[in-house]
Design a protein around this motif. Structure first.
Motif, PDB file in Angstrom:
ATOM      1  N   GLY A  38     -10.516  13.205  -0.946  1.00  0.00           N
ATOM      2  CA  GLY A  38      -9.810  14.453  -0.675  1.00  0.00           C
ATOM      3  C   GLY A  38      -8.908  14.878  -1.810  1.00  0.00           C
ATOM      4  N   LEU A  39      -9.194  14.382  -3.034  1.00  0.00           N
ATOM      5  CA  LEU A  39      -8.335  14.685  -4.183  1.00  0.00           C
ATOM      6  C   LEU A  39      -9.043  15.529  -5.227  1.00  0.00           C
ATOM      7  CD1 LEU A  39      -6.889  11.097  -4.610  1.00  0.00           C
ATOM      8  CD2 LEU A  39      -5.658  13.068  -3.716  1.00  0.00           C
ATOM      9  N   GLY A  40     -10.316  15.839  -5.015  1.00  0.00           N
ATOM     10  CA  GLY A  40     -11.063  16.586  -6.014  1.00  0.00           C
ATOM     11  C   GLY A  40     -10.762  18.061  -5.957  1.00  0.00           C
TER      12      GLY A  40
ATOM     13  N   VAL B 164      -6.552   0.781   0.293  1.00  0.00           N
ATOM     14  CA  VAL B 164      -6.048   1.985  -0.361  1.00  0.00           C
ATOM     15  C   VAL B 164      -7.010   3.144  -0.116  1.00  0.00           C
ATOM     16  CG1 VAL B 164      -5.438   3.042  -2.569  1.00  0.00           C
ATOM     17  CG2 VAL B 164      -4.810   0.670  -2.112  1.00  0.00           C
ATOM     18  N   VAL B 165      -8.309   2.864  -0.227  1.00  0.00           N
ATOM     19  CA  VAL B 165      -9.321   3.887   0.046  1.00  0.00           C
ATOM     20  C   VAL B 165      -9.174   4.411   1.471  1.00  0.00           C
ATOM     21  CG1 VAL B 165     -11.790   4.320   0.304  1.00  0.00           C
ATOM     22  CG2 VAL B 165     -10.957   2.983  -1.638  1.00  0.00           C
ATOM     23  N   THR B 166      -9.002   3.500   2.426  1.00  0.00           N
ATOM     24  CA  THR B 166      -8.852   3.898   3.827  1.00  0.00           C
ATOM     25  C   THR B 166      -7.623   4.772   4.021  1.00  0.00           C
ATOM     26  OG1 THR B 166      -9.943   1.877   4.610  1.00  0.00           O
ATOM     27  CG2 THR B 166      -8.552   3.050   6.186  1.00  0.00           C
ATOM     28  N   GLY B 167      -6.513   4.378   3.399  1.00  0.00           N
ATOM     29  CA  GLY B 167      -5.279   5.143   3.516  1.00  0.00           C
ATOM     30  C   GLY B 167      -5.402   6.533   2.927  1.00  0.00           C
ATOM     31  N   LEU B 168      -6.057   6.649   1.788  1.00  0.00           N
ATOM     32  CA  LEU B 168      -6.246   7.948   1.160  1.00  0.00           C
ATOM     33  C   LEU B 168      -7.171   8.838   1.982  1.00  0.00           C
ATOM     34  CD1 LEU B 168      -6.554   6.822  -2.567  1.00  0.00           C
ATOM     35  CD2 LEU B 168      -4.742   8.250  -1.621  1.00  0.00           C
ATOM     36  N   MET B 169      -8.187   8.230   2.581  1.00  0.00           N
ATOM     37  CA  MET B 169      -9.116   9.011   3.393  1.00  0.00           C
ATOM     38  C   MET B 169      -8.430   9.620   4.604  1.00  0.00           C
ATOM     39  SD  MET B 169     -12.092   9.877   2.675  1.00  0.00           S
ATOM     40  CE  MET B 169     -12.589  10.304   4.334  1.00  0.00           C
ATOM     41  N   ARG B 170      -7.453   8.920   5.163  1.00  0.00           N
ATOM     42  CA  ARG B 170      -6.759   9.447   6.351  1.00  0.00           C
ATOM     43  C   ARG B 170      -6.073  10.770   6.039  1.00  0.00           C
ATOM     44  NH1 ARG B 170      -4.637   3.894   7.195  1.00  0.00           N
ATOM     45  NH2 ARG B 170      -6.020   2.861   8.670  1.00  0.00           N
ATOM     46  N   GLY B 171      -5.629  10.900   4.793  1.00  0.00           N
ATOM     47  CA  GLY B 171      -4.952  12.140   4.409  1.00  0.00           C
ATOM     48  C   GLY B 171      -5.857  13.103   3.682  1.00  0.00           C
ATOM     49  N   GLY B 172      -7.127  12.765   3.564  1.00  0.00           N
ATOM     50  CA  GLY B 172      -8.053  13.601   2.811  1.00  0.00           C
ATOM     51  C   GLY B 172      -8.725  14.656   3.661  1.00  0.00           C
ATOM     52  N   ARG B 173      -9.669  15.350   3.055  1.00  0.00           N
ATOM     53  CA  ARG B 173     -10.398  16.417   3.749  1.00  0.00           C
ATOM     54  C   ARG B 173     -11.723  15.878   4.247  1.00  0.00           C
ATOM     55  NH1 ARG B 173     -10.994  21.485   0.020  1.00  0.00           N
ATOM     56  NH2 ARG B 173     -12.544  21.804   1.651  1.00  0.00           N
TER      57      ARG B 173
ATOM     58  N   ILE C  53       0.856  -1.167   0.000  1.00  0.00           N
ATOM     59  CA  ILE C  53       0.000   0.000   0.000  1.00  0.00           C
ATOM     60  C   ILE C  53       0.900   1.226   0.000  1.00  0.00           C
ATOM     61  CG2 ILE C  53      -1.794   1.288   1.207  1.00  0.00           C
ATOM     62  CD1 ILE C  53      -2.590  -1.293   2.582  1.00  0.00           C
ATOM     63  N   GLU C  54       0.910   1.940  -1.089  1.00  0.00           N
ATOM     64  CA  GLU C  54       1.725   3.146  -1.217  1.00  0.00           C
ATOM     65  C   GLU C  54       0.765   4.320  -1.398  1.00  0.00           C
ATOM     66  OE1 GLU C  54       4.832   3.140  -0.818  1.00  0.00           O
ATOM     67  OE2 GLU C  54       5.677   1.197  -1.386  1.00  0.00           O
ATOM     68  N   THR C  55       0.253   4.834  -0.284  1.00  0.00           N
ATOM     69  CA  THR C  55      -0.787   5.847  -0.339  1.00  0.00           C
ATOM     70  C   THR C  55      -0.334   7.100  -1.074  1.00  0.00           C
ATOM     71  OG1 THR C  55      -1.686   5.040   1.761  1.00  0.00           O
ATOM     72  CG2 THR C  55      -2.397   7.212   1.031  1.00  0.00           C
ATOM     73  N   ALA C  56       0.869   7.573  -0.794  1.00  0.00           N
ATOM     74  CA  ALA C  56       1.350   8.795  -1.441  1.00  0.00           C
ATOM     75  C   ALA C  56       1.475   8.597  -2.945  1.00  0.00           C
ATOM     76  CB  ALA C  56       2.700   9.202  -0.851  1.00  0.00           C
ATOM     77  N   LEU C  57       1.926   7.417  -3.361  1.00  0.00           N
ATOM     78  CA  LEU C  57       2.072   7.146  -4.786  1.00  0.00           C
ATOM     79  C   LEU C  57       0.706   6.998  -5.456  1.00  0.00           C
ATOM     80  CD1 LEU C  57       5.098   4.661  -4.786  1.00  0.00           C
ATOM     81  CD2 LEU C  57       5.095   7.129  -5.138  1.00  0.00           C
ATOM     82  N   ALA C  58      -0.242   6.386  -4.748  1.00  0.00           N
ATOM     83  CA  ALA C  58      -1.595   6.269  -5.285  1.00  0.00           C
ATOM     84  C   ALA C  58      -2.206   7.652  -5.472  1.00  0.00           C
ATOM     85  CB  ALA C  58      -2.456   5.424  -4.350  1.00  0.00           C
TER      86      ALA C  58
ATOM     87  N   GLU D  61     -18.049   4.775  -0.407  1.00  0.00           N
ATOM     88  CA  GLU D  61     -16.837   3.969  -0.259  1.00  0.00           C
ATOM     89  C   GLU D  61     -16.858   2.783  -1.228  1.00  0.00           C
ATOM     90  OE1 GLU D  61     -14.305   1.471   3.103  1.00  0.00           O
ATOM     91  OE2 GLU D  61     -15.882   2.860   3.706  1.00  0.00           O
ATOM     92  N   LEU D  62     -18.006   2.163  -1.395  1.00  0.00           N
ATOM     93  CA  LEU D  62     -18.117   1.055  -2.341  1.00  0.00           C
ATOM     94  C   LEU D  62     -17.998   1.547  -3.776  1.00  0.00           C
ATOM     95  CD1 LEU D  62     -20.924  -0.980  -0.557  1.00  0.00           C
ATOM     96  CD2 LEU D  62     -18.539  -1.676  -0.881  1.00  0.00           C
TER      97      LEU D  62
END
Length: 221
Positions: free
Chosen positions: A217-219, A139-148, A91-96, A164-165
């Protein structure tokens, strides 16, 4: 039932795993147009064959760090019609996030250990080729931790479950089955998400993808 034969370029530096995947994908109706063991080989193969999807491992020679993601980003810039499915042990959250920053349409990220069946991988390939997403739940969980978090604060608990689904690539029918609700109920939740995120229907925008980006948190603001 999926009948269209997908053309795939496969990038994996392990010869044993690469050969095994070629055999498995071929048996599932995919055409592996070329394989690659390095990022430059991957870029050359995609440029030559213009596949529906490029399956990319993150860590490739020579440094085994981020060569795969850098190649994937370059593929998106050069041939945006080619879907990208990252297939990794890590799981590479920053790269994803780097890959998704250019848009989530036609992007997938699956963990090798969590793909229990070849059919799961092939289903993800078809979703990505069609412009959808296929993101591993971790990956979704990891991205959410750094999201808004403020982007989803207005959603109900059920709407967040549905979203989430969606991020994992599930259709409304699949979501309904997993949540044991009617497909119509899912449609209402999805419509509510679009409304709360201010996503208007247009002739070209994929609102499901935009909603996923906002959720992670990427939009765009």
């Amino acid at each position: 039932m999926i009948n269209r034969r997908l053309r795939v370029v496969l990038a994996e530096d392990s010869v044993v795993l690469r050969d095994g995947m070629v055999e498995l994908l071929g048996a599932r109706g995919c055409e592996v147009a070329a394989t690659a063991g390095t990022a430059p080989e991957l870029l050359a193969a995609v440029a030559e064959h213009r596949p529906d999807v490029a399956v990319v491992d993150i860590r490739m020679p020579p440094t085994h760090t981020d060569e795969g993601i850098r190649a994937a980003v370059e593929i998106r810039e050069r041939t945006p019609a080619t879907g990208i499915l990252v297939f990794s042990q890590h799981i590479e959250t920053a790269l994803a996030a780097r890959l998704l920053a250019g848009g989530a349409a036609g992007i997938g990220y699956l963990l090798k250990e969590r793909v229990a069946r070849t059919s799961d991988l092939v289903d993800a390939l078809h979703r990505v080729a069609a412009g959808g997403t296929a993101l591993d739940p971790e990956v979704v969980t990891g991205l959410m931790r750094g999201g808004r978090r403020d982007r989803v604060d207005a959603l109900t608990a059920r709407e967040r479950e549905v979203l989430e689904l969606m991020a994992q690539g599930h259709s409304n029918r699949s979501i309904a089955t997993r949540l044991v609700v009617s497909e119509r109920a899912v449609e209402k939740h999805v419509a509510a998400v679009f409304t709360k995120f201010g996503l208007r229907a247009t002739a070209t925008d994929n609102r499901r993808v935009k909603a996923v980006l906002a959720y992670l948190g990427l939009g765009a603001d």
